[in-house]
Design an enzyme around this catalytic site. Structure first.
Site, PDB file in Angstrom:
ATOM      1  N   CYS A 281       0.807  -1.224   0.000  1.00  0.00           N
ATOM      2  CA  CYS A 281       0.000   0.000   0.000  1.00  0.00           C
ATOM      3  C   CYS A 281       0.841   1.275   0.000  1.00  0.00           C
ATOM      4  O   CYS A 281       0.290   2.372  -0.086  1.00  0.00           O
ATOM      5  CB  CYS A 281      -0.927   0.004   1.198  1.00  0.00           C
ATOM      6  SG  CYS A 281      -1.761  -1.557   1.395  1.00  0.00           S
TER       7      CYS A 281
ATOM      8  N   HIS B 176      -4.009   7.695   5.608  1.00  0.00           N
ATOM      9  CA  HIS B 176      -4.103   6.359   5.009  1.00  0.00           C
ATOM     10  C   HIS B 176      -5.518   5.837   5.291  1.00  0.00           C
ATOM     11  O   HIS B 176      -6.138   5.273   4.406  1.00  0.00           O
ATOM     12  CB  HIS B 176      -3.016   5.454   5.590  1.00  0.00           C
ATOM     13  CG  HIS B 176      -2.904   4.142   4.888  1.00  0.00           C
ATOM     14  ND1 HIS B 176      -2.697   4.049   3.530  1.00  0.00           N
ATOM     15  CD2 HIS B 176      -2.992   2.864   5.333  1.00  0.00           C
ATOM     16  CE1 HIS B 176      -2.658   2.761   3.180  1.00  0.00           C
ATOM     17  NE2 HIS B 176      -2.835   2.036   4.253  1.00  0.00           N
TER      18      HIS B 176
ATOM     19  N   GLU C  66      -2.719   5.094  13.219  1.00  0.00           N
ATOM     20  CA  GLU C  66      -2.446   6.337  12.492  1.00  0.00           C
ATOM     21  C   GLU C  66      -2.795   7.565  13.334  1.00  0.00           C
ATOM     22  O   GLU C  66      -2.059   8.559  13.322  1.00  0.00           O
ATOM     23  CB  GLU C  66      -3.210   6.356  11.162  1.00  0.00           C
ATOM     24  CG  GLU C  66      -2.780   7.509  10.266  1.00  0.00           C
ATOM     25  CD  GLU C  66      -3.333   7.418   8.848  1.00  0.00           C
ATOM     26  OE1 GLU C  66      -4.211   6.573   8.591  1.00  0.00           O
ATOM     27  OE2 GLU C  66      -2.877   8.206   7.988  1.00  0.00           O
TER      28      GLU C  66
ATOM     29  N   LYS D 198     -10.867   7.174   1.310  1.00  0.00           N
ATOM     30  CA  LYS D 198     -10.966   5.791   0.824  1.00  0.00           C
ATOM     31  C   LYS D 198     -12.413   5.312   0.601  1.00  0.00           C
ATOM     32  O   LYS D 198     -12.646   4.501  -0.289  1.00  0.00           O
ATOM     33  CB  LYS D 198     -10.206   4.844   1.737  1.00  0.00           C
ATOM     34  CG  LYS D 198      -8.689   4.873   1.443  1.00  0.00           C
ATOM     35  CD  LYS D 198      -7.962   3.713   2.086  1.00  0.00           C
ATOM     36  CE  LYS D 198      -6.539   3.566   1.551  1.00  0.00           C
ATOM     37  NZ  LYS D 198      -5.626   4.587   2.055  1.00  0.00           N
TER      38      LYS D 198
ATOM     39  N   HIS E 160      -9.690   1.318  -1.393  1.00  0.00           N
ATOM     40  CA  HIS E 160      -8.267   1.153  -1.096  1.00  0.00           C
ATOM     41  C   HIS E 160      -7.628   0.508  -2.318  1.00  0.00           C
ATOM     42  O   HIS E 160      -7.746  -0.699  -2.531  1.00  0.00           O
ATOM     43  CB  HIS E 160      -8.060   0.307   0.152  1.00  0.00           C
ATOM     44  CG  HIS E 160      -6.624   0.276   0.587  1.00  0.00           C
ATOM     45  ND1 HIS E 160      -5.627   0.915  -0.127  1.00  0.00           N
ATOM     46  CD2 HIS E 160      -6.014  -0.285   1.651  1.00  0.00           C
ATOM     47  CE1 HIS E 160      -4.464   0.716   0.478  1.00  0.00           C
ATOM     48  NE2 HIS E 160      -4.672   0.000   1.560  1.00  0.00           N
TER      49      HIS E 160
ATOM     50  N   PHE F  69       1.293  -2.845   4.782  1.00  0.00           N
ATOM     51  CA  PHE F  69       1.694  -4.143   5.319  1.00  0.00           C
ATOM     52  C   PHE F  69       3.174  -4.304   5.007  1.00  0.00           C
ATOM     53  O   PHE F  69       3.674  -3.823   3.984  1.00  0.00           O
ATOM     54  CB  PHE F  69       0.921  -5.277   4.631  1.00  0.00           C
ATOM     55  CG  PHE F  69      -0.482  -5.468   5.172  1.00  0.00           C
ATOM     56  CD1 PHE F  69      -0.907  -4.864   6.346  1.00  0.00           C
ATOM     57  CD2 PHE F  69      -1.374  -6.284   4.498  1.00  0.00           C
ATOM     58  CE1 PHE F  69      -2.195  -5.071   6.844  1.00  0.00           C
ATOM     59  CE2 PHE F  69      -2.664  -6.501   4.984  1.00  0.00           C
ATOM     60  CZ  PHE F  69      -3.078  -5.890   6.154  1.00  0.00           C
TER      61      PHE F  69
END
Lengths: 89, 404
Positions: free
Chosen positions: B161, B293, B304, B325, B330, B389
């Site tokens: 990501c 994010h 976050e 998002k 995403h 990730f």
């Protein structure tokens, strides 16, 4: 507790033991998952088994992150399965 | 060090074809999330994704799909053509002086999926002979470099990501250091394939309901797809050719948690934002808006917000935050690029896009993001975060171009 729920509880305990790779005799409702060495990766396996067995898709939400004991996990799983069954009915 | 400016934007997303469509959708809060169904999945649990409409997909891929190109490459090409057209670059501006930096998380997911299905079901050995060049992760970057004759460095970062954000960051660094004059930078992803979708279901991070970043009742993300490409250029090069400068790219930070593959670490995300601020020579007070994010998973949002508090202060006063998002989904390797375009849109319009679907503050994180509708605000600089990730964080900062 209704018989249906008793059966569900028993099945779920077996499922947690199997997917969490824990001796069934070690599992009691009050035990912390941490003490049984059940970690987040095992959670995903348990959730997959719940999907396979009951058709309920459970994604990780705030309630799931609050789970500490085996009983917490059982309560949550039962409520999600019942929710799913009600929606399907 | 050269100053780096943005002179072109291009996007393909669930919101339509074009960067303006994406920006407009995020500002208006119109979601591109649509029903999706896969014949290969006998029990599909999650039934929505921010996918391209059939008409947009047909327009990008064409009536007869290219034998050697996957949608992931077509998306990148369409976005790059748009960005280049806006920038006014012509043939003479490419060659060695232009780099390409286009990341992707999955690469050619479609061919891989078709092959697996055919081999697994039929045991067929008659698979697509062009599989290797279609699947390879750098296909999108290579097709874009060929399209324009950009013979400078061609990079493809596959950092899940963070691929899109890091790719823009690498383009920024190549120009700032004087290695190249310009770079087509961004990310592309076409991951909405049955097998890919199923493994995301199995990770239990997708919601079967509605994507609600930062909300107490959030329970997962919604997958998206598309491509975002920026034309980055040295200020000198843009001025020389009299280009229209959209904004200045001033900061980039990236680091690794080196901790857990899936569980994020707020201290590292905070360090990443600080690194970007340091490279921009800006203080947290200068940032008026953060495009988070904000996936809408429990873990990401807790992490976050903790990181944002570390950087911007406990009360987060002065900075507005939102996640877009729920509008564009995403888009994994394209996410950082699409979101940087959204952040640049906010900067240029002086209007911050809302976190749609937000219902209730989560006491565990206590943040009230920009929600419901866009918020007019005078902002000098904007930040966009990607937290991937693998523990890979990336932060970009853009500010209004100041001729002085």
């Amino acid at each position: 507790m209704s018989t249906k729920r008793e059966t569900l509880t028993k099945e779920l305990l077996e499922l947690v033991a199997q997917e969490g790779m824990v001796e069934p005799s070690e599992i009691t409702p009050q035990k912390k998952l941490e003490e049984l060495d059940i970690q987040s990766a095992d959670f995903v396996m348990i959730l997959m088994a719940i999907e396979e067995k009951y058709g309920a898709y459970v994604s990780v939400d705030n309630e799931l992150t609050d789970v500490v004991t085996v009983q917490d996990l059982l309560d949550l799983a039962i409520s999600k399965i019942e929710e799913h069954q009600a929606a399907e009915a | 060090m050269s100053r780096v400016v943005v002179t072109g934007l291009g996007a393909v997303s669930a919101c339509g074809l074009g960067a303006d469509k994406l920006i407009e959708a995020t500002q208006a809060g119109h979601s591109g999330v649509k029903p999706i169904s896969f014949d290969d999945l006998d029990a599909q649990r999650v039934k929505t994704a921010a996918r391209l409409s059939e008409a947009d997909l047909a327009a990008v891929v064409g009536d007869k799909p290219h034998r050697m190109r996957e949608p992931v490459a077509e998306y990148a090409l369409a976005a790059a053509r748009e960005a280049v057209a806006q920038s006014g670059l012509s043939e003479a501006h490419f060659g060695e002086s232009c780099g390409v930096s286009i990341g992707s998380g999955f690469g050619g997911g479609q061919t891989l999926n078709i092959n697996y299905m055919k081999f697994g079901r039929e045991g067929s050995m008659r698979l697509d002979p062009m599989s290797v060049p279609k699947i390879m992760n750098n296909a999108a970057a290579s097709w874009v470099s060929m399209e324009f004759g950009a013979t400078g460095p061609a990079l493809c970062l596959a950092t899940a990501c963070s691929s899109g954000s890091q790719s823009i960051g690498m383009g920024y660094q190549m120009i700032a250091s004087g290695q190249v004059e310009r770079c087509l930078a961004g990310g592309s992803e076409a991951c909405l394939e049955s097998g890919v979708f199923r493994v995301w279901e199995l990770l239990r991070v997708m919601t079967a309901d509605v994507n609600r970043p930062f909300s107490k009742d959030r329970n997962g993300m919604i997958l998206g797809e598309g491509a975002g490409i920026l034309v980055l250029e040295s200020l000198e090069s843009a001025q020389e050719r009299g280009a229209n400068i959209l904004c200045e790219l001033v900061g980039f930070g990236t680091n690794s948690d080196a901790g857990d593959l899936l569980r994020p670490n707020p201290a590292r995300a905070a360090a990443c934002m600080r690194m970007a601020l340091k490279s921009a020579i800006l203080s947290p007070d200068d940032i008026g808006y953060v495009n988070a994010h904000g996936t809408g998973t429990v873990a990401n949002d807790v992490n976050e917000v903790a990181a944002l508090r570390e950087v911007f202060g406990d009360d987060l006063a002065g900075v507005d935050i939102s996640s877009t998002k729920p509008v564009h989904g995403h888009a994994l390797g394209a996410a950082g690029a699409l979101e940087m375009i959204v952040a640049i849109g906010a900067l240029r319009r002086q209007s911050l896009p809302p976190t749609i679907n937000f219902t209730e503050m989560d006491p565990k994180i206590g943040i009230d993001p920009v929600s419901k509708e866009a918020k007019a605000k005078s902002v000098k600089a904007v930040m966009s975060n990607s937290l991937a990730f693998g523990g890979i964080n990336a932060t970009l900062i853009a500010q209004a171009y100041d001729q002085g």
